[in-house]
Design a protein around this motif. Sequence first.
Motif, short mmCIF file in Angstrom:
data_model
loop_
_atom_site.label_atom_id
_atom_site.label_comp_id
_atom_site.label_asym_id
_atom_site.label_seq_id
_atom_site.Cartn_x
_atom_site.Cartn_y
_atom_site.Cartn_z
N ALA A 91 0.84 -1.20 0.00
CA ALA A 91 0.00 0.00 0.00
C ALA A 91 0.87 1.25 0.00
N ARG A 92 0.34 2.32 -0.57
CA ARG A 92 1.06 3.60 -0.54
C ARG A 92 1.16 4.10 0.89
N ASP A 95 -1.16 7.38 1.71
CA ASP A 95 -2.59 7.40 2.00
C ASP A 95 -3.19 6.02 2.31
N ALA A 97 -3.59 3.52 0.32
CA ALA A 97 -4.26 2.89 -0.82
C ALA A 97 -3.46 1.68 -1.29
N PRO A 190 -5.48 2.95 -7.32
CA PRO A 190 -5.64 2.36 -5.99
C PRO A 190 -6.60 3.13 -5.10
N ARG A 191 -7.19 2.36 -4.17
CA ARG A 191 -8.10 2.92 -3.17
C ARG A 191 -7.68 2.40 -1.80
N PRO A 192 -8.04 3.09 -0.73
CA PRO A 192 -7.66 2.61 0.62
C PRO A 192 -8.21 1.22 0.89
#
Length: 200
Positions: A91-92, A95, A97, A190-192
Amino acid sequence: MPEPTGITAEISRSRWEDTETLAQLFHDGLQNMGHFEPVGEQQLPSSYATLLAHEDHMTVTLEAYFETLVTLTVVRQTIEHDFYARQSLLARQSDGAVVQYGIVRLVTAGLPWEVRDAIQTHRGPLGRVLIRNNLLRHVELRALWRIEPTDELRVPLALEPDDVIYGRLAVIHLDGRRAVEVLEIVTDHPRPIPEVYPVP
């Protein structure tokens, strides 16, 4: 401009069984993860070509593409005498994501103790661990896939029902020996991570 990889749909198709074997470490097979279609480098959308069509560590590529460090979450793992396998998310850091779902199988025999320990105790993404420990390594791209995911990928990657994503099969050679097999599936939007996803 990166060098062409030479991966075609025919080459990818010929590596179906290798990809299936890796998927079966944590799934009932590729069909339970989604519809996997073999593709060549020329069939990738430009964003996914940047993310997948290369022979570098995905950690390095993802961090350059998204301009942030990535963090590791291990979902499941198995440890045997000379082998280690895990199912994980990257994940980033910026944030949270999720940018990658991965399955890795590693031959631990011959690895320095500190490298094996860092991998098995989740001290960062695999690529970062190998780079920090200055192991002689070569990443070999083996296959590329277009994927229409089922919920087994939609949930951890926080995908919408109509999302199409892409992935790759690669092998990492350490000190001249084939030591790591990886199935790396990424999203360019990407999303959380969902709070309901069962991450230990």
